[in-house]
Design a protein around this motif. Structure first.
Motif, PDB file in Angstrom:
ATOM      1  N   ILE A  24       6.816  43.304  11.967  1.00 25.84           N
ATOM      2  CA  ILE A  24       8.094  43.810  11.466  1.00 25.84           C
ATOM      3  C   ILE A  24       8.881  42.684  10.807  1.00 25.84           C
ATOM      4  O   ILE A  24       9.400  42.829   9.689  1.00 25.84           O
ATOM      5  CB  ILE A  24       8.922  44.437  12.611  1.00 25.84           C
ATOM      6  N   LYS A  25       8.984  41.566  11.475  1.00 27.22           N
ATOM      7  CA  LYS A  25       9.745  40.425  10.949  1.00 27.22           C
ATOM      8  C   LYS A  25       9.103  39.866   9.685  1.00 27.22           C
ATOM      9  O   LYS A  25       9.795  39.473   8.743  1.00 27.22           O
ATOM     10  CB  LYS A  25       9.859  39.346  12.019  1.00 27.22           C
ATOM     11  N   ALA A  26       7.768  39.853   9.658  1.00 29.85           N
ATOM     12  CA  ALA A  26       7.064  39.292   8.504  1.00 29.85           C
ATOM     13  C   ALA A  26       7.224  40.154   7.256  1.00 29.85           C
ATOM     14  O   ALA A  26       7.239  39.639   6.127  1.00 29.85           O
ATOM     15  CB  ALA A  26       5.585  39.122   8.841  1.00 29.85           C
ATOM     16  N   SER A  27       7.349  41.457   7.437  1.00 29.94           N
ATOM     17  CA  SER A  27       7.383  42.359   6.282  1.00 29.94           C
ATOM     18  C   SER A  27       8.788  42.820   5.912  1.00 29.94           C
ATOM     19  O   SER A  27       8.970  43.481   4.884  1.00 29.94           O
ATOM     20  CB  SER A  27       6.512  43.590   6.563  1.00 29.94           C
ATOM     21  N   ALA A  28       9.796  42.489   6.699  1.00 31.58           N
ATOM     22  CA  ALA A  28      11.135  43.075   6.541  1.00 31.58           C
ATOM     23  C   ALA A  28      11.762  42.803   5.180  1.00 31.58           C
ATOM     24  O   ALA A  28      12.442  43.672   4.621  1.00 31.58           O
ATOM     25  CB  ALA A  28      12.062  42.575   7.647  1.00 31.58           C
ATOM     26  N   SER A  57      20.608  51.144   9.466  1.00 31.14           N
ATOM     27  CA  SER A  57      19.580  50.669   8.550  1.00 31.14           C
ATOM     28  C   SER A  57      20.105  50.572   7.115  1.00 31.14           C
ATOM     29  O   SER A  57      20.714  51.524   6.610  1.00 31.14           O
ATOM     30  CB  SER A  57      18.368  51.600   8.591  1.00 31.14           C
ATOM     31  N   PRO A  58      19.829  49.461   6.422  1.00 34.47           N
ATOM     32  CA  PRO A  58      20.241  49.333   5.026  1.00 34.47           C
ATOM     33  C   PRO A  58      19.285  50.038   4.057  1.00 34.47           C
ATOM     34  O   PRO A  58      19.559  50.089   2.859  1.00 34.47           O
ATOM     35  CB  PRO A  58      20.216  47.816   4.800  1.00 34.47           C
ATOM     36  N   VAL A  59      18.179  50.564   4.572  1.00 34.33           N
ATOM     37  CA  VAL A  59      17.228  51.298   3.733  1.00 34.33           C
ATOM     38  C   VAL A  59      17.039  52.695   4.314  1.00 34.33           C
ATOM     39  O   VAL A  59      17.260  52.920   5.508  1.00 34.33           O
ATOM     40  CB  VAL A  59      15.859  50.570   3.650  1.00 34.33           C
ATOM     41  N   PRO A  60      16.650  53.669   3.494  1.00 35.45           N
ATOM     42  CA  PRO A  60      16.487  55.036   3.998  1.00 35.45           C
ATOM     43  C   PRO A  60      15.332  55.158   4.990  1.00 35.45           C
ATOM     44  O   PRO A  60      14.317  54.461   4.870  1.00 35.45           O
ATOM     45  CB  PRO A  60      16.226  55.855   2.727  1.00 35.45           C
ATOM     46  N   GLY A 149      13.123  49.970  17.026  1.00 40.18           N
ATOM     47  CA  GLY A 149      14.364  50.179  16.282  1.00 40.18           C
ATOM     48  C   GLY A 149      15.252  48.961  16.238  1.00 40.18           C
ATOM     49  O   GLY A 149      15.718  48.548  15.163  1.00 40.18           O
ATOM     50  N   TYR A 150      15.494  48.351  17.379  1.00 42.69           N
ATOM     51  CA  TYR A 150      16.393  47.191  17.414  1.00 42.69           C
ATOM     52  C   TYR A 150      15.776  45.975  16.731  1.00 42.69           C
ATOM     53  O   TYR A 150      16.469  45.210  16.048  1.00 42.69           O
ATOM     54  CB  TYR A 150      16.761  46.853  18.864  1.00 42.69           C
ATOM     55  N   THR A 151      14.461  45.799  16.881  1.00 41.30           N
ATOM     56  CA  THR A 151      13.784  44.692  16.195  1.00 41.30           C
ATOM     57  C   THR A 151      13.850  44.872  14.684  1.00 41.30           C
ATOM     58  O   THR A 151      14.121  43.925  13.933  1.00 41.30           O
ATOM     59  CB  THR A 151      12.312  44.597  16.650  1.00 41.30           C
ATOM     60  N   LEU A 152      13.610  46.096  14.229  1.00 38.80           N
ATOM     61  CA  LEU A 152      13.641  46.364  12.795  1.00 38.80           C
ATOM     62  C   LEU A 152      15.045  46.197  12.234  1.00 38.80           C
ATOM     63  O   LEU A 152      15.222  45.616  11.152  1.00 38.80           O
ATOM     64  CB  LEU A 152      13.120  47.776  12.520  1.00 38.80           C
ATOM     65  N   GLY A 158      18.903  40.689   8.857  1.00 36.30           N
ATOM     66  CA  GLY A 158      18.930  39.240   8.996  1.00 36.30           C
ATOM     67  C   GLY A 158      19.870  38.767  10.088  1.00 36.30           C
ATOM     68  O   GLY A 158      20.610  37.795   9.919  1.00 36.30           O
ATOM     69  N   SER A 159      19.850  39.467  11.227  1.00 31.27           N
ATOM     70  CA  SER A 159      20.786  39.153  12.308  1.00 31.27           C
ATOM     71  C   SER A 159      20.058  39.069  13.637  1.00 31.27           C
ATOM     72  O   SER A 159      18.853  39.302  13.737  1.00 31.27           O
ATOM     73  CB  SER A 159      21.869  40.233  12.392  1.00 31.27           C
TER      74      SER A 159
END
Length: 334
Positions: A24-28, A57-60, A149-152, A158-159
């Motif tokens: 998740i972090k690598a592809s975000a 979420s900033p994306v749909p 959800g929280y990780t994504l 970026g927080s």
């Protein structure tokens, strides 16, 4: 047996999650949309994940049933898509949906029954449940959806804002064990009250609606062969209220999120017109070690755990084995 198995599955899933977190972090940075794809119980479980992501979420984010995904493949799926697919029992639609998304260039993450599932090899990363098919494991899988959800959200924004939430979820198996013991008598009484009824209506709102949906379909219908129907609390007043009578059985699940007033409204109405009104409310639980402002985080898992305990008591009252099936698991080709 079921309590021990549930704790083992929860610990097993949480122990694997770091692999999904790293992907998740690598592809975000390149994510332009998110798709949540599943069938049955895990589709219902993803309702809480969709609710969580929609808030920040900033994306749909799109929540799609796997068979419908294949019947009408969203044109947005492709490079830039992050797709989370679950296929607990090896559901072919979920596997085919994952394969389509991977071929389209999407990042595909998954949760499978075990490593022998084709889903495991299709996904960039995949966690496995490794438990007998048929167990009602919504409490364990809900924890994975919370972590996801929280990780994504933190990766996309970026927080590190949800570190406290993630910590609560990681410590939650002990909390769930406490809840199952604390709420066991309530679960037994509910099971006894509905054991002889022809049908039960399950109601919930917001992130907790998945508990009502999967409780009705996966537990009452699939595992217990008993008629049940689920309602979103807000929708209850757009039709269902007209058939409420003194013998109308309503089981309402209430969490501590923003949609709580919707479910409370159903309870107020039901208690006026039906003595068959039953309630499971997380506010009645002590939840040791969980801060007051984070109790809502665990509501779907807690309510799912109590729902499973109701099912276990119902199996005892009715004499129906929760693992017995008529058509599933290769008995019939459909």
């Amino acid at each position: 047996m079921w309590t021990e198995q549930r704790e083992q599955v929860a610990a097993h899933l949480l122990g694997q999650f770091h692999r999904l977190a790293e992907e998740i972090k690598a592809s975000a940075n390149g994510v332009s949309n998110v798709f949540l794809v599943a069938s049955g119980g895990t589709w219902a479980g993803m309702i809480s994940l969709k609710y969580l992501l929609d808030r920040q979420s900033p994306v749909p984010v799109y929540h799609v049933q796997a068979e419908e995904f294949l019947a009408n493949v969203p044109p947005l799926v492709g490079r830039g898509s992050l797709v989370f697919v679950t296929s607990y029992g090896g559901t072919s639609a979920g596997i085919e949906a994952a394969r389509h998304c991977a071929d389209a260039g999407a990042t595909v993450l998954g949760m499978a029954g075990d490593a022998s599932s084709p889903l495991y090899s299709i996904c960039q990363e995949c966690v496995t449940i490794d438990a007998p098919i048929g167990g009602f494991l919504m409490d364990a899988t809900a924890l994975v959806f919370n972590l996801f959800g929280y990780t994504l959200l933190d990766a996309l924004n970026g927080s590190n804002d949800h570190a406290p939430h993630l910590d609560v979820v990681r410590r939650s198996p002990e909390v769930i064990r406490h809840v199952r013991e604390e709420a066991d008598e309530t679960a037994r009484q509910i099971a006894e009250n509905v054991a002889d009824l022809d049908i039960v209506y399950l109601v919930a709102s917001g992130p907790n609606y998945g508990v009502a949906y999967s409780g009705a379909m996966c537990l009452f219908e699939e595992s217990l062969w008993r008629h049940a129907s689920s309602r979103q609390a807000g929708e209850f007043f757009h039709g269902t209220l007209e058939i409420v009578t003194p013998d109308f059985p309503i089981l309402t699940f209430i969490g501590e999120d923003e949609t709580r007033p919707l479910s409370e409204r159903v309870v107020r109405f039901a208690e006026r017109f039906s003595p068959q009104s039953l309630v499971v409310d997380t506010r009645d639980l002590t939840l040791p070690g969980v801060p007051q402002d984070l109790r809502a985080v665990l509501s779907p898992a807690l309510l799912g755990s109590i729902m499973s305990r109701i099912g276990e008591h119902l199996a005892s009252f009715t004499g129906h084995d929760l693992l017995e099936r008529r058509y599933m698991w290769g008995k019939e080709d459909y």
